[in-house]
Structures are given as structure tokens and as C-alpha cells.
Design a protein around this motif. Structure first.
Motif, PDB file in Angstrom:
ATOM      1  N   UNK A 205      25.637  25.089  41.249  1.00 28.73           N
ATOM      2  CA  UNK A 205      26.452  25.340  40.211  1.00 28.73           C
ATOM      3  C   UNK A 205      28.144  25.402  40.509  1.00 28.73           C
ATOM      4  N   UNK A 206      28.834  25.518  39.409  1.00 28.99           N
ATOM      5  CA  UNK A 206      30.190  25.390  39.548  1.00 28.99           C
ATOM      6  C   UNK A 206      30.831  26.872  39.927  1.00 28.99           C
ATOM      7  N   UNK A 207      31.643  27.022  41.042  1.00 33.91           N
ATOM      8  CA  UNK A 207      32.146  28.157  41.143  1.00 33.91           C
ATOM      9  C   UNK A 207      33.624  28.469  40.069  1.00 33.91           C
ATOM     10  N   UNK A 208      33.626  29.641  39.614  1.00 34.88           N
ATOM     11  CA  UNK A 208      34.654  29.693  38.760  1.00 34.88           C
ATOM     12  C   UNK A 208      35.792  30.305  39.521  1.00 34.88           C
ATOM     13  N   UNK A 209      36.616  29.389  40.337  1.00 33.43           N
ATOM     14  CA  UNK A 209      37.673  29.953  41.041  1.00 33.43           C
ATOM     15  C   UNK A 209      38.681  30.782  40.494  1.00 33.43           C
ATOM     16  N   UNK A 210      39.416  30.611  39.473  1.00 35.45           N
ATOM     17  CA  UNK A 210      40.375  31.511  38.693  1.00 35.45           C
ATOM     18  C   UNK A 210      39.679  32.816  38.616  1.00 35.45           C
ATOM     19  N   UNK A 211      38.656  33.015  38.002  1.00 36.36           N
ATOM     20  CA  UNK A 211      37.903  34.325  37.793  1.00 36.36           C
ATOM     21  C   UNK A 211      37.661  34.957  39.006  1.00 36.36           C
ATOM     22  N   UNK A 212      37.115  34.405  40.103  1.00 34.07           N
ATOM     23  CA  UNK A 212      36.841  34.708  41.402  1.00 34.07           C
ATOM     24  C   UNK A 212      38.083  35.224  41.949  1.00 34.07           C
ATOM     25  N   UNK A 213      39.249  34.572  41.963  1.00 37.46           N
ATOM     26  CA  UNK A 213      40.564  34.918  42.562  1.00 37.46           C
ATOM     27  C   UNK A 213      40.804  36.181  42.197  1.00 37.46           C
ATOM     28  N   UNK A 214      40.953  36.330  40.709  1.00 39.19           N
ATOM     29  CA  UNK A 214      41.374  37.503  39.902  1.00 39.19           C
ATOM     30  C   UNK A 214      40.612  38.661  40.429  1.00 39.19           C
ATOM     31  N   UNK A 215      39.022  38.452  40.785  1.00 40.16           N
ATOM     32  CA  UNK A 215      38.174  39.364  41.219  1.00 40.16           C
ATOM     33  C   UNK A 215      38.440  39.732  42.512  1.00 40.16           C
ATOM     34  N   UNK A 216      38.619  38.912  43.402  1.00 40.60           N
ATOM     35  CA  UNK A 216      38.774  39.139  44.637  1.00 40.60           C
ATOM     36  C   UNK A 216      40.126  40.151  45.091  1.00 40.60           C
ATOM     37  N   UNK A 217      41.158  39.728  44.401  1.00 41.88           N
ATOM     38  CA  UNK A 217      42.493  40.462  44.302  1.00 41.88           C
ATOM     39  C   UNK A 217      42.373  42.071  43.909  1.00 41.88           C
ATOM     40  N   UNK A 218      41.531  42.182  42.905  1.00 46.41           N
ATOM     41  CA  UNK A 218      41.344  43.262  42.385  1.00 46.41           C
ATOM     42  C   UNK A 218      40.529  44.277  43.286  1.00 46.41           C
ATOM     43  N   UNK A 219      39.395  43.382  43.871  1.00 47.38           N
ATOM     44  CA  UNK A 219      38.752  44.076  44.761  1.00 47.38           C
ATOM     45  C   UNK A 219      39.250  44.581  45.994  1.00 47.38           C
ATOM     46  N   UNK A 220      40.011  43.787  46.800  1.00 49.73           N
ATOM     47  CA  UNK A 220      40.854  44.060  47.835  1.00 49.73           C
ATOM     48  C   UNK A 220      41.746  45.332  47.434  1.00 49.73           C
ATOM     49  N   UNK A 221      42.218  45.254  46.159  1.00 50.77           N
ATOM     50  CA  UNK A 221      43.284  46.490  45.837  1.00 50.77           C
ATOM     51  C   UNK A 221      42.336  47.780  45.815  1.00 50.77           C
ATOM     52  N   UNK A 222      40.981  47.742  45.080  1.00 46.70           N
ATOM     53  CA  UNK A 222      40.396  48.911  44.717  1.00 46.70           C
ATOM     54  C   UNK A 222      39.723  49.301  46.227  1.00 46.70           C
ATOM     55  N   UNK A 223      39.305  48.531  47.238  1.00 43.33           N
ATOM     56  CA  UNK A 223      38.904  49.189  48.291  1.00 43.33           C
ATOM     57  C   UNK A 223      39.861  49.274  49.560  1.00 43.33           C
ATOM     58  N   UNK A 224      40.920  48.940  49.456  1.00 42.76           N
ATOM     59  CA  UNK A 224      42.073  49.000  50.105  1.00 42.76           C
ATOM     60  C   UNK A 224      41.732  48.066  51.479  1.00 42.76           C
ATOM     61  N   UNK A 225      41.517  46.702  51.091  1.00 46.22           N
ATOM     62  CA  UNK A 225      41.206  45.831  52.136  1.00 46.22           C
ATOM     63  C   UNK A 225      42.577  45.191  52.440  1.00 46.22           C
ATOM     64  N   UNK A 226      43.022  45.435  53.731  1.00 49.55           N
ATOM     65  CA  UNK A 226      44.301  44.764  54.039  1.00 49.55           C
ATOM     66  C   UNK A 226      44.355  43.225  54.571  1.00 49.55           C
ATOM     67  N   UNK A 227      45.269  42.571  54.471  1.00 47.74           N
ATOM     68  CA  UNK A 227      45.347  41.141  54.963  1.00 47.74           C
ATOM     69  C   UNK A 227      44.953  40.898  56.206  1.00 47.74           C
ATOM     70  N   UNK A 228      44.269  39.895  56.441  1.00 46.87           N
ATOM     71  CA  UNK A 228      43.467  39.747  57.816  1.00 46.87           C
ATOM     72  C   UNK A 228      44.718  39.637  58.943  1.00 46.87           C
TER      73      UNK A 228
END
Length: 348
Positions: free
Chosen positions: A24-47
Motif C-alpha cells: 500500500x501507499x505510505x502517507x508521507x505528509x501525515x506520517x511526517x506530522x505524526x513523527x514530529x508530534x511523537x518525538x515532541x510528546x515522548x521527548x525523543x532527541x535528534x540522533x
């Protein structure tokens, strides 16, 4: 003190284990927004801030090997091997998002006229070998199978005799080097085709990681040389032609990159072939530098399966034997469900 998120994270709500065996097709824009929000919510730092740099190498998690009814689906003895492996792999990536510094997926990449595809060979009746045919040195020397003269223009600039010499040299080198014999594989991982693409769920997990951790996914392409197989991403099966001249070379750049990480985790398909051969080549490089470095390699045994063709061939035992040899050399056999912080020889 490490800035990495050492605790295991929850699985993001977008992940659906039931869809891992589908394309199936990955919804990139939606996942990008989700990932940024997820990193903020869980205090995930840049690699880039990681103190312990952990690499995950995902070997050939492509549709051609991982989706039922595709060309070379790796079912293992269970019949659902690669699908189950990729469910666990995706969950492992999401749970350890804050620990994995970089992800390197390898991608088997082929075209029609390659030495392990049927078009390359022909018999006196003009027939091509069927998939899973084994071509031995004796077969080539006796003319049971010959290089197809019609492909010489495309593969060897018309030098058919040179191509025949290479074919005999090639199967001879495989036997001398203790490699698998030449097997005619079904057309698979074809460049430009849907089978070449990463499994959708895995691609989505890798993309989510790249955005959440600001860490570019490092794609490693292998297998395009028409004159040799390339199970391992680190080097092809045969490096030189019949005249002694190089036809390929080791992937020295990627080898060095792997060596620079504090830990290297390996998963993917198939355990008996591309996974085992890659690990074997990595171990060879490690032994040449410092055998103690083997302890920084971790093999996700529940995220890989061997090639099994029911009633035809079963590579389970050779795959298990290879993993035992890797463990004996100092590498760690681990499961994706074990928290990374509990693994031996790793400090976070």
C-alpha cells in the motif's frame, strides 16, 4: 549521561500489524506530522545527540521476499516467516525509536540478464533452465548449460567466448570458495518493479524514524552486476573474472561506516542467504581488525527466516549453523522483544 530515550516506547497508533503482508501507499505528509508530534510528546532527541550510536541494518525487507505470492517469498518452515518477521521488526523500531541512531536498509536490485536468471543460460534444445535449477561446473564443462549467445551483445559487448569463459570460471570459483552453488532464481527484485520496493509497513517505520530522529535513512543498493551474485551487501560472490581482472569490489565505504557504530543490529531476509552472507563478510572484516569487535554485533533472530521451498529445498539447518558460528565468534543472538538496555556488552 546519554541523551537517548532508554525506555521502550509505545507503538504509534498508525501501525497496523494486519497490513504488514500487504502492499500500500505510505502517507508521507501525515506520517511526517505524526513523527514530529511523537518525538515532541515522548521527548525523543535528534540522533546527532546520541552518546551510544546504534545502527540497525535491515537486509532486503522488500516485497519480492516478504509478501506472500511474490517472487521469492521467504516463508520459512512456518509458511508465514517474512510477514511475521516484519511485524516484529516494525514493532522493534517503534519501541526503540529513541535508541536507534541510524537505519540502513539494503535493497537487492536486479535486471533480466544476470548470471542467476534463466535468460542467461540455454541448452542445445534452446530451452532455458527452470527456476531453482542448480548449474554445476560439470554442467558447464559438458555443455549441459551454455551462456545464451543472444545476450552477449547486451552483457559483454558481443564477446560471447569471453562470456563463456567467465561462466565456467564463475561456477568454479563458487565451489572453491565454499559458496552456495549457482542457483537459477526466479526473476525477482527487478529494478523499477513493485517487487523491488520495501515492504510498505517497513518503509513507513523507516520514514517515521527518519523524521522523528532527524536521521536520514541510508539505502544500500546491491546485486546489479550481471556477472556475479551479491547475497551480501558487503561484497559480491566473485570479485574477478577469468582473466584475473576485477569485475566488482567490496563495499569498503559501508564496511567502514558500520565499524564506526557502537552497536550494529541486523535483521532481514533471508537468514540463510543474504543475511548470513552479509554477517559472514562483516565477521571477516572484524576478525581482520579486532576479533573483540564481534561483541558489538546483535542478530535479531526473530526478525529473519531461512529460504524454504516445501518439497524442494530447506535451508533452515545451514542458516541455524551459520548463526551458531557467529555466536561462537562473539556476536549476540537476541530477540526483538528484549529491551536493548538489557543486552550484554551494550552501555546506554
Amino acid at each position: 549521561m546519554s541523551t537517548q530515550t532508554t525506555k521502550q516506547l509505545p507503538i504509534p497508533p498508525h501501525f497496523d500489524a494486519k497490513k504488514v503482508g500487504e502492499v500500500w501507499r505510505v502517507l508521507y505528509e501525515e506520517r511526517a506530522n505524526d513523527a514530529q508530534a511523537w518525538a515532541k510528546k515522548h521527548n525523543i532527541p535528534p540522533a546527532a545527540k546520541d552518546k551510544t550510536r546504534i545502527c540497525l541494518m535491515v537486509i532486503d525487507a522488500q516485497n519480492t521476499f516478504s509478501i506472500p505470492k511474490f517472487e521469492l517469498f521467504v516463508g520459512g518452515r512456518s509458511g508465514t516467516g517474512a510477514v511475521d518477521d516484519n511485524v516484529r521488526l516494525c514493532e522493534f523500531i517503534y519501541r526503540n525509536l529513541g535508541l536507534i541512531t541510524a537505519i540502513y536498509p539494503t535493497m537487492d536490485t536486479h535486471t533480466a540478464m544476470q548470471i542467476f536468471h534463466s535468460l542467461f543460460w540455454v541448452n542445445d534444445a534452446g530451452e532455458h533452465p527452470a527456476p531453482m535449477t542448480i548449474i554445476s561446473l560439470d554442467d558447464v564443462q559438458k555443455g549441459v548449460w551454455k551462456v545464451n549467445p543472444a545476450i552477449a551483445h547486451s552483457v559483454a559487448a558481443g564477446n560471447y567466448l569471453g562470456l563463456m569463459r567467465h561462466a565456467e570460471h564463475y561456477v568454479d570459483k563458487l565451489s572453491d570458495g565454499g559458496k552456495y552453488p549457482l542457483i537459477i532464481w526466479p526473476y525477482h527484485a527487478m529494478l523499477g518493479g513493485i517487487g523491488h520496493a520495501l515492504v510498505s509497513s517497513v518503509e513507513e517505520a523507516l520514514f517515521f524514524h527518519a523524521i522523528a530522529r532527524n536521521s536520514q535513512t541510508g539505502f544500500e543498493i546491491k546485486g546489479g552486476n550481471p556477472l556475479t551474485e551479491n547475497y551480501s551487501v558487503l561484497r559480491p560472490e566473485v570479485l574477478e573474472g577469468a582473466d584475473g581482472r576485477p569485475i566488482a569490489q567490496k563495499n569498503a565505504r559501508f564496511i567502514q561506516k558500520l565499524m564506526e557504530f557502537d552497536a550494529v543490529i541486523i535483521a532481514g531476509q533471508a537468514k540463510s542467504h543474504c543475511v548470513a552472507w552479509t554477517i559472514d563478510d562483516l565477521l571477516t572484516e572484524i576478525v581482520a581488525q579486532d576479533p573483540n569487535l564481534a561483541k558489538k554485533v546483535y542478530l535479531l533472530e526473530d526478525c529473519t527466516s531461512p529460504v524454504v521451498v516445501p518439497g524442494v529445498i530447506d535451508f533452515t539447518d545451514p542458516a541455524d549453523a551459520a548463526f551458531k558460528r557467529f555466536a561462537d565468534a562473539g556476536m549476540h543472538i537476541v530477540k526483538s522483544t528484549q529491551p536493548i538496555e538489557t543486552w550484554a556488552d551494550i552501555t546506554l
